[in-house]
Design a protein around this motif. Structure first.
Motif, PDB file in Angstrom:
ATOM      1  N   VAL A 135       3.410   1.328  73.446  1.00 18.45           N
ATOM      2  CA  VAL A 135       3.395   0.474  72.270  1.00 18.45           C
ATOM      3  C   VAL A 135       2.094   0.811  71.556  1.00 18.45           C
ATOM      4  O   VAL A 135       1.015   0.419  71.993  1.00 18.45           O
ATOM      5  CB  VAL A 135       3.445  -1.020  72.645  1.00 18.45           C
ATOM      6  CG1 VAL A 135       3.406  -1.889  71.386  1.00 18.45           C
ATOM      7  CG2 VAL A 135       4.690  -1.332  73.470  1.00 18.45           C
ATOM      8  N   VAL A 136       2.184   1.588  70.497  1.00 18.89           N
ATOM      9  CA  VAL A 136       0.977   2.113  69.853  1.00 18.89           C
ATOM     10  C   VAL A 136       0.405   1.093  68.892  1.00 18.89           C
ATOM     11  O   VAL A 136       1.124   0.306  68.265  1.00 18.89           O
ATOM     12  CB  VAL A 136       1.258   3.448  69.119  1.00 18.89           C
ATOM     13  CG1 VAL A 136       1.764   4.497  70.090  1.00 18.89           C
ATOM     14  CG2 VAL A 136       2.242   3.249  67.981  1.00 18.89           C
ATOM     15  N   GLY A 137      -0.920   1.112  68.763  1.00 14.20           N
ATOM     16  CA  GLY A 137      -1.596   0.175  67.887  1.00 14.20           C
ATOM     17  C   GLY A 137      -1.742   0.707  66.480  1.00 14.20           C
ATOM     18  O   GLY A 137      -1.782   1.922  66.260  1.00 14.20           O
ATOM     19  N   PRO A 138      -1.842  -0.187  65.502  1.00 16.91           N
ATOM     20  CA  PRO A 138      -2.085   0.245  64.125  1.00 16.91           C
ATOM     21  C   PRO A 138      -3.502   0.780  63.970  1.00 16.91           C
ATOM     22  O   PRO A 138      -4.422   0.349  64.669  1.00 16.91           O
ATOM     23  CB  PRO A 138      -1.880  -1.037  63.311  1.00 16.91           C
ATOM     24  CG  PRO A 138      -2.175  -2.142  64.277  1.00 16.91           C
ATOM     25  CD  PRO A 138      -1.736  -1.644  65.622  1.00 16.91           C
ATOM     26  N   GLY A 139      -3.678   1.713  63.053  1.00 19.64           N
ATOM     27  CA  GLY A 139      -5.001   2.283  62.854  1.00 19.64           C
ATOM     28  C   GLY A 139      -5.962   1.348  62.159  1.00 19.64           C
ATOM     29  O   GLY A 139      -7.177   1.417  62.383  1.00 19.64           O
ATOM     30  N   ALA A 140      -5.459   0.449  61.313  1.00 14.98           N
ATOM     31  CA  ALA A 140      -6.313  -0.469  60.564  1.00 14.98           C
ATOM     32  C   ALA A 140      -6.834  -1.571  61.478  1.00 14.98           C
ATOM     33  O   ALA A 140      -6.048  -2.256  62.149  1.00 14.98           O
ATOM     34  CB  ALA A 140      -5.539  -1.068  59.400  1.00 14.98           C
ATOM     35  N   ALA A 141      -8.154  -1.765  61.478  1.00  8.38           N
ATOM     36  CA  ALA A 141      -8.765  -2.742  62.382  1.00  8.38           C
ATOM     37  C   ALA A 141      -8.271  -4.160  62.090  1.00  8.38           C
ATOM     38  O   ALA A 141      -8.037  -4.941  63.022  1.00  8.38           O
ATOM     39  CB  ALA A 141     -10.277  -2.670  62.275  1.00  8.38           C
ATOM     40  N   GLU A 142      -8.120  -4.515  60.827  1.00 14.82           N
ATOM     41  CA  GLU A 142      -7.692  -5.876  60.500  1.00 14.82           C
ATOM     42  C   GLU A 142      -6.298  -6.165  61.051  1.00 14.82           C
ATOM     43  O   GLU A 142      -6.047  -7.224  61.634  1.00 14.82           O
ATOM     44  CB  GLU A 142      -7.702  -6.093  58.980  1.00 14.82           C
ATOM     45  CG  GLU A 142      -9.071  -6.003  58.340  1.00 14.82           C
ATOM     46  CD  GLU A 142      -9.491  -4.574  58.049  1.00 14.82           C
ATOM     47  OE1 GLU A 142      -8.740  -3.625  58.415  1.00 14.82           O
ATOM     48  OE2 GLU A 142     -10.575  -4.400  57.454  1.00 14.82           O
ATOM     49  N   THR A 143      -5.391  -5.211  60.881  1.00 14.59           N
ATOM     50  CA  THR A 143      -4.028  -5.382  61.393  1.00 14.59           C
ATOM     51  C   THR A 143      -4.025  -5.404  62.910  1.00 14.59           C
ATOM     52  O   THR A 143      -3.338  -6.222  63.540  1.00 14.59           O
ATOM     53  CB  THR A 143      -3.122  -4.250  60.882  1.00 14.59           C
ATOM     54  OG1 THR A 143      -3.198  -4.182  59.465  1.00 14.59           O
ATOM     55  CG2 THR A 143      -1.687  -4.473  61.307  1.00 14.59           C
ATOM     56  N   ALA A 144      -4.804  -4.508  63.516  1.00 14.89           N
ATOM     57  CA  ALA A 144      -4.854  -4.436  64.976  1.00 14.89           C
ATOM     58  C   ALA A 144      -5.418  -5.720  65.564  1.00 14.89           C
ATOM     59  O   ALA A 144      -4.877  -6.257  66.540  1.00 14.89           O
ATOM     60  CB  ALA A 144      -5.704  -3.236  65.402  1.00 14.89           C
ATOM     61  N   ALA A 145      -6.502  -6.227  65.000  1.00 16.25           N
ATOM     62  CA  ALA A 145      -7.126  -7.447  65.534  1.00 16.25           C
ATOM     63  C   ALA A 145      -6.172  -8.622  65.448  1.00 16.25           C
ATOM     64  O   ALA A 145      -6.083  -9.446  66.372  1.00 16.25           O
ATOM     65  CB  ALA A 145      -8.423  -7.740  64.785  1.00 16.25           C
ATOM     66  N   GLY A 146      -5.421  -8.724  64.342  1.00 17.36           N
ATOM     67  CA  GLY A 146      -4.458  -9.810  64.223  1.00 17.36           C
ATOM     68  C   GLY A 146      -3.357  -9.719  65.255  1.00 17.36           C
ATOM     69  O   GLY A 146      -2.975 -10.725  65.864  1.00 17.36           O
ATOM     70  N   ALA A 147      -2.842  -8.515  65.480  1.00 20.63           N
ATOM     71  CA  ALA A 147      -1.783  -8.327  66.469  1.00 20.63           C
ATOM     72  C   ALA A 147      -2.281  -8.625  67.877  1.00 20.63           C
ATOM     73  O   ALA A 147      -1.589  -9.271  68.677  1.00 20.63           O
ATOM     74  CB  ALA A 147      -1.233  -6.906  66.381  1.00 20.63           C
TER      75      ALA A 147
END
Length: 245
Positions: A84-96
Motif C-alpha cells: 500500500v504505497v504512500g502519496p508523495g505529498a507530505a500533507e496528503t500523507a500525514a492526513g492519511a
C-alpha cells in the motif's frame, strides 16, 4: 503480526529496510504499508502509481474497510511484495496516516503480516498511534555516536507508547560499538546490523531488476532480521483478511 520500522533522526534507510523485511518474511511475503507522514517514496522508486494506495485506504477506513478487504488498495512491486504505497505529498500523507493510526487494529488486520514504514518518529508524528498495537518496533539508526545519542533521547518516550516490550535496533552501516555495548547502553536488543551494500540497496530502491538482490549482504541481514521478528509472532487470529486469495 504488525511490525513498524522507523527512525528517530536522519535517513538511515527505513524504507529500504521495511521493504526488504516484507519481501523476505519467512514463509510468504508480508504486506508493506508505506505510512511515512513526510511522504512516500516507493511509488517513485518503482515507477508505479500513487493510487490505489494509502490515501484511498484511509478514505475507506473512515467508514470501515470494504467487505472485499484491502486488495483494491494494494499494488505489486517488482521485488515480489504487495504494498500500500504512500502519496508523495507530505500533507496528503500525514492526513492519511492520522486516519489509519487511529485504527491500529484495522491496520494490523490487513494481512497476516503487516510491515509499516513509519519514516521518522519525530515528537508528534501521527504514526505514533500505531504503536498502541505494534508487535515489534524496529528502530533503524546509523552507528555513529551522534545518531545513537538521538536514539537515547527518544527511546524512553517510544517505549512508554508500546503495549509490549517488542522494540529493538537495526544499526545501519559501520559502527565502532559492539552489539553488546549498544544493547547495554539502551537496554534493548540490537536485532540486526545492516551493511552498506550498494547492490542490495539498488534492488530495494528500484535501480536493479531481477532476483539478484536477494543474494546480497543486505538481503541476508534483512532475512535474518525477518526470521528474528517472526519468532516473536503471536498465534494468528482465525479471522484475518488476506491480501491475495
Amino acid at each position: 503480526m504488525l511490525v513498524v520500522v522507523a527512525s528517530v533522526s536522519g535517513a538511515p534507510g527505513v524504507s529500504t529496510a521495511a521493504l526488504g523485511l516484507a519481501a523476505l518474511w519467512p514463509g510468504r511475503p508480508g504486506l508493506l504499508v508505506e505510512a511515512d507522514p513526510c511522504g512516500g517514496v516507493v511509488a517513485a522508486r518503482f515507477a508505479v502509481r500513487q493510487e490505489p494506495g494509502l490515501a484511498a485506504l484511509a478514505a475507506a477506513a473512515r467508514h470501515g474497510l470494504p467487505s472485499g478487504g484491502p486488495a483494491q488498495f494494494v499494488q505489486s512491486l517488482p521485488v515480489g511484495v504487495h504494498a500500500v504505497v504512500g502519496p508523495g505529498a507530505a500533507e496528503t500523507a500525514a492526513g492519511a496516516v492520522s486516519v489509519l493510526a487511529a485504527q491500529p487494529e484495522a491496520v494490523a488486520g490487513l494481512a497476516p503480516v503487516v510491515v509499516v514504514d513509519a519514516g521518522r518518529l519525530y515528537p508528534g508524528s501521527p504514526a505514533h498511534g500505531l504503536l498502541r498495537r505494534v508487535d515489534a518496533l524496529v528502530l533503524v539508526t546509523a552507528g555513529g555516536t551522534e545518531h545513537l545519542d538521538h536514539v537515547d533521547t527518544r527511546l524512553a518516550a517510544l517505549r512508554a507508547s508500546l503495549r509490549t516490550r517488542g522494540v529493538g535496533l537495526a544499526v545501519a552501516g559501520k559502527t565502532r560499538y559492539t552489539s553488546e555495548e549498544i544493547s547495554g547502553r539502551f537496554g534493548v536488543p540490537v536485532w540486526a546490523h545492516l551493511p552498506s551494500d550498494r547492490w542490495g540497496a539498488a534492488g530495494l530502491c528500484g535501480r536493479m531488476s531481477g532476483p539478484a538482490w536477494t543474494r546480497t549482504r543486505l538481503a541476508q541481514a534483512l532475512r535474518a532480521l525477518a526470521a528474528t521478528l517472526a519468532a516473536r509472532a503471536r498465534p494468528a487470529p482465525r479471522a484475518v483478511l488476506e491480501v491475495v486469495r
